[in-house]
Write a protein that holds these residues in place. Structure first.
Motif, PDB file in Angstrom:
ATOM      1  N   PRO A  30      57.976  29.563  25.344  1.00 47.72           N
ATOM      2  CA  PRO A  30      58.412  28.329  24.659  1.00 47.72           C
ATOM      3  C   PRO A  30      58.966  27.274  25.625  1.00 47.72           C
ATOM      4  CG  PRO A  30      59.108  30.246  23.428  1.00 47.72           C
ATOM      5  CD  PRO A  30      58.568  30.757  24.726  1.00 47.72           C
ATOM      6  N   GLN A  31      59.714  27.727  26.630  1.00 46.12           N
ATOM      7  CA  GLN A  31      60.241  26.789  27.625  1.00 46.12           C
ATOM      8  C   GLN A  31      59.088  26.142  28.398  1.00 46.12           C
ATOM      9  OE1 GLN A  31      62.682  29.617  29.755  1.00 46.12           O
ATOM     10  NE2 GLN A  31      64.565  28.962  28.735  1.00 46.12           N
ATOM     11  N   LEU A  32      58.120  26.964  28.790  1.00 44.33           N
ATOM     12  CA  LEU A  32      56.958  26.479  29.544  1.00 44.33           C
ATOM     13  C   LEU A  32      56.193  25.437  28.733  1.00 44.33           C
ATOM     14  CD1 LEU A  32      54.539  28.885  31.417  1.00 44.33           C
ATOM     15  CD2 LEU A  32      53.674  26.949  30.147  1.00 44.33           C
ATOM     16  N   ILE A  33      55.977  25.733  27.478  1.00 43.46           N
ATOM     17  CA  ILE A  33      55.234  24.800  26.607  1.00 43.46           C
ATOM     18  C   ILE A  33      56.013  23.502  26.442  1.00 43.46           C
ATOM     19  CG2 ILE A  33      54.234  24.420  24.307  1.00 43.46           C
ATOM     20  CD1 ILE A  33      52.789  26.616  25.952  1.00 43.46           C
ATOM     21  N   SER A  34      57.311  23.620  26.217  1.00 46.02           N
ATOM     22  CA  SER A  34      58.148  22.431  26.048  1.00 46.02           C
ATOM     23  C   SER A  34      58.104  21.555  27.300  1.00 46.02           C
ATOM     24  CB  SER A  34      59.590  22.858  25.766  1.00 46.02           C
ATOM     25  OG  SER A  34      60.442  21.739  25.728  1.00 46.02           O
ATOM     26  N   ASN A  35      58.178  22.181  28.451  1.00 48.81           N
ATOM     27  CA  ASN A  35      58.098  21.427  29.710  1.00 48.81           C
ATOM     28  C   ASN A  35      56.751  20.734  29.846  1.00 48.81           C
ATOM     29  OD1 ASN A  35      60.648  22.391  30.349  1.00 48.81           O
ATOM     30  ND2 ASN A  35      59.882  24.042  31.667  1.00 48.81           N
ATOM     31  N   ALA A  36      55.692  21.448  29.477  1.00 53.26           N
ATOM     32  CA  ALA A  36      54.336  20.882  29.577  1.00 53.26           C
ATOM     33  C   ALA A  36      54.170  19.698  28.629  1.00 53.26           C
ATOM     34  CB  ALA A  36      53.302  21.968  29.276  1.00 53.26           C
ATOM     35  N   GLU A  37      54.713  19.836  27.415  1.00 55.45           N
ATOM     36  CA  GLU A  37      54.613  18.739  26.435  1.00 55.45           C
ATOM     37  C   GLU A  37      55.328  17.494  26.939  1.00 55.45           C
ATOM     38  OE1 GLU A  37      56.230  20.755  23.028  1.00 55.45           O
ATOM     39  OE2 GLU A  37      54.255  21.412  22.322  1.00 55.45           O
ATOM     40  N   LYS A  38      56.501  17.691  27.529  1.00 60.87           N
ATOM     41  CA  LYS A  38      57.263  16.552  28.058  1.00 60.87           C
ATOM     42  C   LYS A  38      56.503  15.900  29.220  1.00 60.87           C
ATOM     43  CE  LYS A  38      61.728  18.544  26.750  1.00 60.87           C
ATOM     44  NZ  LYS A  38      62.706  19.552  27.231  1.00 60.87           N
ATOM     45  N   GLN A  39      55.939  16.725  30.091  1.00 60.29           N
ATOM     46  CA  GLN A  39      55.199  16.201  31.230  1.00 60.29           C
ATOM     47  C   GLN A  39      53.982  15.415  30.773  1.00 60.29           C
ATOM     48  OE1 GLN A  39      53.532  19.190  33.816  1.00 60.29           O
ATOM     49  NE2 GLN A  39      52.671  17.684  35.234  1.00 60.29           N
ATOM     50  N   ALA A  40      53.241  15.973  29.836  1.00 59.19           N
ATOM     51  CA  ALA A  40      52.039  15.280  29.330  1.00 59.19           C
ATOM     52  C   ALA A  40      52.432  13.965  28.663  1.00 59.19           C
ATOM     53  CB  ALA A  40      51.294  16.175  28.354  1.00 59.19           C
TER      54      ALA A  40
END
Ligand SMILES: O=C(O)[C@@H]1C=C(O)[C@@H](O)[C@H](O)C1
Length: 151
Positions: A30-40
């Protein structure tokens, strides 16, 4: 249509954070996905994501992406080393993809040294830990913007 990246994670990556942290680190999925969403989002690109322990579910999501997704970022997990079907699905929808491995698969057991996907990937990132996802998304965004300019 908004430009979009599909982030796919294969089997056992739902265990991130507790699974062999010496190899995969302490970041949870979940942390990884959240970081990816913010980056995108900071790159003005939509990000969709799916993790599945089931090969067919991943294949179906790839099929559904035809004509909708601009780049796939995929950590296939162990399917990297076993799945011709996953390679065929990615080739079949003609969506460029970036292959990510958290660990350096070339420094591990011999059976992990071969990937059925690498020969067709735009890029292969391994051994950078979860930063590999950040690098992959950055690369995917650049790929999208270059393609937009060329049109
Ligand atoms: O490093 C990774 O992210 C990959 C993840 C897995 O689950 C393994 O089966 C691969 O062999 C390596």
């Amino acid at each position: 249509m908004a430009k979009s990246i599909l982030l796919l994670n294969g089997p056992n990556l739902n265990l991130l954070g507790t699974r062999e942290p010496h190899l995969y680190g302490g970041t949870t999925l979940p942390q990884l996905i959240s970081n990816a969403e913010k980056q995108a989002s900071s790159l003005s690109i939509q990000l969709e994501s799916l993790q599945s322990n089931h090969e067919g579910v991943l294949l179906d999501r790839i099929h559904e992406s035809r004509g909708k997704i601009d780049v796939i970022v995929i950590n296939p997990g162990a399917l990297t080393h076993t799945s011709v079907a996953l390679r065929d699905a990615l080739l079949g929808v003609e969506i460029p993809f970036v292959e990510v491995h958290i660990s350096n698969i070339h420094k591990r057991e011999a059976f992990r040294h071969h990937s059925y996907l690498s020969g067709k990937a735009e890029a292969v990132i391994c051994g950078l830990g979860v930063y590999g996802y950040e690098a992959a998304i950055d690369y995917a965004a650049k790929h999208i913007k270059l393609k937009e300019k060329a049109q």
